[in-house]
Write a protein that holds these residues in place. Structure first.
Motif, mmCIF file in Angstrom:
data_model
loop_
_atom_site.group_PDB
_atom_site.id
_atom_site.type_symbol
_atom_site.label_atom_id
_atom_site.label_comp_id
_atom_site.label_asym_id
_atom_site.label_seq_id
_atom_site.Cartn_x
_atom_site.Cartn_y
_atom_site.Cartn_z
ATOM 1 N N ASP A 97 -7.147 -18.699 -3.886
ATOM 2 C CA ASP A 97 -6.738 -17.817 -2.566
ATOM 3 C C ASP A 97 -5.848 -16.807 -2.989
ATOM 4 O O ASP A 97 -5.676 -15.594 -2.558
ATOM 5 C CB ASP A 97 -6.285 -18.731 -1.625
ATOM 6 C CG ASP A 97 -5.133 -19.461 -1.869
ATOM 7 O OD1 ASP A 97 -4.539 -19.532 -3.133
ATOM 8 O OD2 ASP A 97 -4.560 -20.438 -1.002
ATOM 9 N N LYS A 127 -2.559 2.720 -5.946
ATOM 10 C CA LYS A 127 -3.432 1.730 -6.688
ATOM 11 C C LYS A 127 -4.411 2.561 -7.738
ATOM 12 O O LYS A 127 -4.801 1.891 -8.552
ATOM 13 C CB LYS A 127 -4.116 1.093 -5.513
ATOM 14 C CG LYS A 127 -3.456 0.182 -4.527
ATOM 15 C CD LYS A 127 -4.557 -0.292 -3.477
ATOM 16 C CE LYS A 127 -3.748 -1.084 -2.587
ATOM 17 N NZ LYS A 127 -4.637 -2.036 -1.931
ATOM 18 N N GLU A 143 -6.438 -4.442 -7.658
ATOM 19 C CA GLU A 143 -7.729 -5.074 -8.289
ATOM 20 C C GLU A 143 -7.398 -5.238 -9.690
ATOM 21 O O GLU A 143 -6.822 -4.283 -10.319
ATOM 22 C CB GLU A 143 -8.915 -4.415 -7.981
ATOM 23 C CG GLU A 143 -10.198 -5.416 -7.656
ATOM 24 C CD GLU A 143 -11.477 -4.835 -7.767
ATOM 25 O OE1 GLU A 143 -12.401 -5.060 -8.696
ATOM 26 O OE2 GLU A 143 -11.697 -4.136 -6.726
ATOM 27 N N GLU A 173 0.752 -1.263 0.058
ATOM 28 C CA GLU A 173 -0.079 0.127 -0.036
ATOM 29 C C GLU A 173 0.827 1.274 -0.104
ATOM 30 O O GLU A 173 0.520 2.237 -0.482
ATOM 31 C CB GLU A 173 -1.083 0.018 1.262
ATOM 32 C CG GLU A 173 -1.841 -1.096 0.949
ATOM 33 C CD GLU A 173 -2.951 -0.987 1.778
ATOM 34 O OE1 GLU A 173 -3.540 0.225 2.325
ATOM 35 O OE2 GLU A 173 -3.400 -2.030 2.382
ATOM 36 N N GLU A 214 -5.814 -9.079 -4.872
ATOM 37 C CA GLU A 214 -6.722 -8.195 -4.974
ATOM 38 C C GLU A 214 -6.871 -7.407 -3.793
ATOM 39 O O GLU A 214 -7.051 -6.264 -3.971
ATOM 40 C CB GLU A 214 -7.944 -8.779 -5.682
ATOM 41 C CG GLU A 214 -7.777 -9.514 -7.318
ATOM 42 C CD GLU A 214 -8.821 -9.096 -8.228
ATOM 43 O OE1 GLU A 214 -9.947 -9.352 -7.562
ATOM 44 O OE2 GLU A 214 -8.635 -8.645 -9.145
ATOM 45 N N LYS A 215 -6.879 -7.823 -2.719
ATOM 46 C CA LYS A 215 -6.952 -7.243 -1.409
ATOM 47 C C LYS A 215 -5.890 -6.534 -0.771
ATOM 48 O O LYS A 215 -5.789 -5.348 -0.654
ATOM 49 C CB LYS A 215 -7.283 -8.381 -0.330
ATOM 50 C CG LYS A 215 -7.648 -7.878 1.056
ATOM 51 C CD LYS A 215 -8.134 -8.892 1.837
ATOM 52 C CE LYS A 215 -8.383 -8.612 3.316
ATOM 53 N NZ LYS A 215 -7.504 -8.887 4.111
ATOM 54 N N GLU A 216 -4.463 -7.323 -1.177
ATOM 55 C CA GLU A 216 -3.320 -6.612 -0.685
ATOM 56 C C GLU A 216 -2.598 -5.736 -1.695
ATOM 57 O O GLU A 216 -1.964 -4.862 -1.425
ATOM 58 C CB GLU A 216 -2.467 -7.821 -0.138
ATOM 59 C CG GLU A 216 -3.287 -8.350 1.030
ATOM 60 C CD GLU A 216 -2.234 -9.730 1.407
ATOM 61 O OE1 GLU A 216 -1.332 -10.028 0.821
ATOM 62 O OE2 GLU A 216 -3.130 -10.583 1.979
ATOM 63 N N MET A 253 -7.704 -14.069 -4.429
ATOM 64 C CA MET A 253 -8.383 -13.140 -3.323
ATOM 65 C C MET A 253 -7.067 -12.393 -2.554
ATOM 66 O O MET A 253 -7.228 -10.988 -2.482
ATOM 67 C CB MET A 253 -9.146 -13.996 -2.421
ATOM 68 C CG MET A 253 -10.256 -14.558 -3.082
ATOM 69 S SD MET A 253 -11.230 -15.773 -1.988
ATOM 70 C CE MET A 253 -11.877 -14.768 -0.965
ATOM 71 N N ALA A 254 -6.067 -12.882 -2.465
ATOM 72 C CA ALA A 254 -5.095 -12.074 -1.613
ATOM 73 C C ALA A 254 -4.371 -10.748 -2.473
ATOM 74 O O ALA A 254 -4.207 -9.775 -1.734
ATOM 75 C CB ALA A 254 -3.891 -13.083 -1.179
#
Ligand code: ADP
Ligand code: AMP
Length: 203
Positions: A103, A9, A114, A4, A109-111, A106-107
């Motif tokens: 998994d 992003k 996207e 981040e 796109e979350k961390e 998902m990881a």
């Protein structure tokens, strides 16, 4: 993950290119790089580089997974991808061979960021096997042999195809049949990316 702080992003475009082993992901990515100025990151290439890096603590583990056609633990793969994205300092990334498991999707796109869309290259095992064995004549890859190819197909069906289904729920998948020539396949892939950037410009 520290992404981040390091990756802005907001204006990053990430396109995932998925498909079975030998479906032509790397081949189509090379053409997209020429036309759209993407940075192309291949999860498999990054893993092979790390495997060969002198002093790597995970090199031997990666080699064992690749030889067995298995999915390398996601901490390793996502870590390598994130580092490559930071090092390349671009806002257009084409990521091939990732995510190979829900998994991972998902990881990431979350961390990290996207994805904008997914191109899924659809191919029969017969054609993929023929292409991989031909590639194996010169690739020097430890996994381009019949025994490992069979294992890679099994991994694809069990773990990686569900990623395509996962993204279908979000209406993000463009399925492209890819048994025609490289240029014929590309003629179907290119307009999808042209449209993506057209829409982004209009925003
Ligand atoms: P992947 O990255 O999905 O494993 P590659 O892009 O490396 O696949 O392609 C596998 C092999 O098949 C390569 O030797 C490539 O030159 C060849 N190939 C790729 N696309 C096509 C195509 N549409 N028709 C014939 N051969 C192809
Ligand atoms: P590829 O170069 O895409 O054919 O990948 C070769 C091998 O690298 C695979 O069979 C896996 O063992 C490993 N690999 C590639 N991509 C991933 C990924 N996203 N996650 C875990 N392992 C991977």
């Amino acid at each position: 993950m520290t992404s981040e702080a390091k990756l802005s992003k907001d204006d990053i475009t990430v396109v995932f290119i998925l498909g079975g082993p030998g479906s032509g992901k790397g081949t189509q990515c090379a053409k997209l790089v020429e036309d759209f100025g993407f940075v192309h990151l291949s999860a498999g290439d990054l893993l092979r580089e790390e495997q060969q890096r002198p002093g790597s603590e995970v090199g031997e583990m990666i080699q064992n997974y690749i030889k067995e056609g298995k999915i390398v633990p996601m901490e390793v793969t996502i870590g390598l991808l994130e580092k490559a994205m930071i090092d390349n300092d671009s806002n257009r990334f084409l990521i091939d061979g990732f995510p190979r498991k829900v998994d991972q999707a998902m990881a990431f796109e979350k961390e990290i960021v996207e994805s904008s869309l997914i191109i899924y290259l659809e191919c029969s095992e017969e054609v993929m096997q023929m292409r991989l064995l031909k590639r194996g004549e010169t690739s020097g890859r430890i996994d381009d042999n019949v025994e490992t190819i069979k294992k890679r197909f099994k991994t694809f069906i069990e773990s990686s195809y569900p990623v395509v289904e996962y993204f279908r729920k979000f209406d993000k998948v463009h399925t492209i049949p890819c048994e025609d020539s490289i240029d014929e396949v590309y003629a179907k892939v290119k307009p999808i990316i042209t449209e993506l950037f057209k829409q982004k410009e209009q925003k």
